[in-house]
Enzyme design. Structure first.
Site, mmCIF file in Angstrom:
data_model
loop_
_atom_site.group_PDB
_atom_site.id
_atom_site.type_symbol
_atom_site.label_atom_id
_atom_site.label_comp_id
_atom_site.label_asym_id
_atom_site.label_seq_id
_atom_site.Cartn_x
_atom_site.Cartn_y
_atom_site.Cartn_z
ATOM 1 C CG HIS A 98 -3.199 -38.469 -18.133
ATOM 2 N ND1 HIS A 98 -4.071 -39.197 -17.063
ATOM 3 C CD2 HIS A 98 -3.776 -37.364 -18.060
ATOM 4 C CE1 HIS A 98 -5.025 -38.542 -16.868
ATOM 5 N NE2 HIS A 98 -5.015 -37.215 -17.299
ATOM 6 C CG ASP A 155 -2.105 -30.488 -18.504
ATOM 7 O OD1 ASP A 155 -1.915 -29.715 -17.553
ATOM 8 O OD2 ASP A 155 -3.312 -31.291 -18.754
ATOM 9 C CG ASP A 185 -4.464 -28.779 -14.442
ATOM 10 O OD1 ASP A 185 -3.716 -28.820 -15.254
ATOM 11 O OD2 ASP A 185 -5.410 -29.359 -14.054
ATOM 12 C CG HIS A 215 -10.684 -34.663 -21.400
ATOM 13 N ND1 HIS A 215 -10.920 -33.674 -21.037
ATOM 14 C CD2 HIS A 215 -9.976 -34.729 -22.354
ATOM 15 C CE1 HIS A 215 -10.474 -32.609 -21.732
ATOM 16 N NE2 HIS A 215 -9.574 -33.279 -22.665
ATOM 17 C CE1 TYR A 233 -6.461 -33.677 -26.145
ATOM 18 C CE2 TYR A 233 -8.789 -34.276 -25.833
ATOM 19 C CZ TYR A 233 -7.566 -33.510 -25.382
ATOM 20 O OH TYR A 233 -7.593 -33.045 -24.229
HETATM 21 N N1 GLY Z 1 -3.301 -32.018 -15.583
HETATM 22 C C1 GLY Z 1 -4.152 -32.841 -15.467
HETATM 23 C C2 GLY Z 1 -5.703 -32.256 -15.730
HETATM 24 O O1 GLY Z 1 -5.558 -31.480 -16.496
HETATM 25 O O2 GLY Z 1 -6.514 -32.878 -15.372
HETATM 26 MN MN MN Z 2 -6.853 -30.144 -15.302
HETATM 27 MN MN MN Z 3 -3.951 -30.099 -17.047
#
Ligand code: GLY
Ligand code: MN
Ligand code: MN
Length: 435
Positions: free
Chosen positions: A241, A258, A269, A348, A386
């Site tokens: 982030h 992003d 997004d 993630h 990453y």
């Molecule tokens: N832009 C935040 C996400 O990709 O979740």
């Molecule tokens: Mn996202």
């Molecule tokens: Mn995103």
């Protein structure tokens, strides 16, 4: 645009889920002070937007299924010439009744006198707590008073129920009108990413690419970014982030963007990662191709009846195999997957719901089982790799490289549609656009 009729249908659907003898209380988002009398740009609660489209602060909507005198009540600010001169136009009670389908509109300052009376004989109060502590405690206080009076009279108590759960169910499946708006948000955002690729040059600042992106958003009629744009070059791409966006773009580095716009309350997004100088190096290309293959594998799983977890497993499997092939991980692929070895490089989840909120409402599991996709759902697919600049466990050539590729996907009756495919993601297409 969402029609008055669609808003009315949404309220009707919600009320039929609530059942009789219940009430829903939906408060506007609070305004946030930036300093003294300067406020942050106002962002309405998406629950309230979803149910009536009213964009002003200091409002509370109340839904009362089967109330003969009217099921939809709105408390809002009344007209005020002086305040409107300073702060902007207000809809006022009369106009709210005329335009929003409200049956009874009252000044927000009268809520104290009116709302407790509406709670009196209800057995369930639907409410989304935790977003405005001050209003939470006022409502708790009114409900408590009602409960205490009932105990005296020997009547049944009043239960609080989470409104987000019901609204999540409704908001998860997008209508034709919503899909149209999401397509527009996706198109604008895709054009913005193309613009950033075309304008990118060594020596620029990350914030200059952010400006290119956000210029395209606003010039195309979006209200702005749906979340703070991330522009991370070099090892900044490994900070998930990263929003400082202040470093200088260096030849030989990748830059990860992003960013997605909000268009008429709906978010896009998108993430793309591309070389500052327009040419991927061999190590960058190797990692990029794994992320792209993982993304394609995850997207290819999507169809009605498939679960959320299948996309995740597909991405994990391609990433783990890829990292083994590049000797960044060593061992048997199945064992490494079971151990979660990929988490050092891919930390993630692959996906989230997308809609009025970028991380949209809706449960990911139902009865502890992964939720099954249905036509009309919209989600992202966004794997990444990453490799921290400080990771001494891997060969130097990999260090400081971060890659994420993210698209927005509509689940259709037959499978899926990528809403954001107007922005290239194959390496040769990116290099061509940047040349
Ligand atoms: N832009 C935040 C996400 O990709 O979740
Ligand atoms: Mn996202
Ligand atoms: Mn995103």
């Amino acid at each position: 645009m969402i029609s008055k009729r669609e808003y009315a249908a949404r309220r009707k659907d919600l009320m039929s889920m609530m059942g009789d003898n219940s009430i829903a209380v939906i408060a506007s988002a609070p305004e946030k002070v930036r300093s003294k009398d300067t406020l942050y740009p106002y962002k309405q609660s998406t629950n309230l937007s979803y149910l009536c489209g009213f964009a002003e602060p200091s409002a509370v909507m109340v839904l009362l299924p089967k109330r003969t005198q009217g099921e939809f009540i709105l408390f809002c600010r009344d007209k005020d010439a002086l305040r409107e001169t300073w702060d902007g136009r207000r809809t006022g009670l009369l106009e709210a009744k005329n335009t929003l389908g409200v049956q009874d509109a009252f000044p927000i300052d009268d809520i104290e006198d009116i709302l407790p009376g509406l709670l009196e004989d209800k057995s369930r109060v639907y409410y989304s707590a935790g977003k405005d502590k001050a209003f939470d405690s006022r409502l708790m206080h009114w409900v408590d008073e009602v409960r205490n009076n009932r105990t005296v009279e020997g009547r049944s108590s009043c239960e609080f129920v989470d409104l987000d759960h019901l609204l999540g169910e409704l908001r998860l499946i997008k209508s034709a009108a919503e899909i149209k708006l999401m397509r527009k948000a996706a198109d604008i955002s895709a054009q913005a990413h193309c613009r950033a690729m075309k304008h990118c040059a060594t020596g620029q600042k990350e914030y200059q690419l952010q400006a290119e992106i956000e210029h395209e958003f606003t010039m195309s009629g979006a209200s702005g970014p749906a979340y703070t744009s991330i522009v991370g070059s070099g090892s900044n791409a490994c900070i998930l982030h990263y929003i400082e966006n202040c470093a200088t773009l260096k030849s030989g580095d990748l830059v990860l963007i992003d960013a997605g716009c909000e268009y008429q309350n709906y978010a896009a997004d998108i993430t793309r990662t591309f070389p500052v100088n327009g040419q991927f190096s061999a190590p960058q290309a190797a990692l990029y191709d794994i992320v792209l293959a993982a993304q394609e594998a995850a997207i290819n799983t999507i169809a009605p009846g498939i679960t959320f977890d299948q996309a995740n497993q597909a991405a994990i499997s391609v990433i783990t195999q890829g990292l083994v092939d590049l000797e960044i991980l060593s061992g048997k692929v199945e064992t490494l997957i079971a151990q979660g070895a990929y988490r050092d490089f891919y930390m993630h989840s692959v996906s989230h719901w997308l809609g009025m909120d970028v991380h949209d409402v809706g449960d990911y599991k139902v009865d502890n089982q992964w939720r099954v996709y249905e036509s009309g759902m919209v989600l992202t697919i966004e794997p990444g790799i990453y490799i921290s600049a400080d990771n001494t466990q891997v060969d130097k050539k990999w260090r400081g490289i971060g890659v994420r590729i993210e698209d927005d996907i509509l689940v259709t009756k037959k499978g899926y549609e990528i809403l954001t495919d107007a922005v290239p993601k194959q390496r040769n297409q990116i290099e061509k656009l940047m040349a």
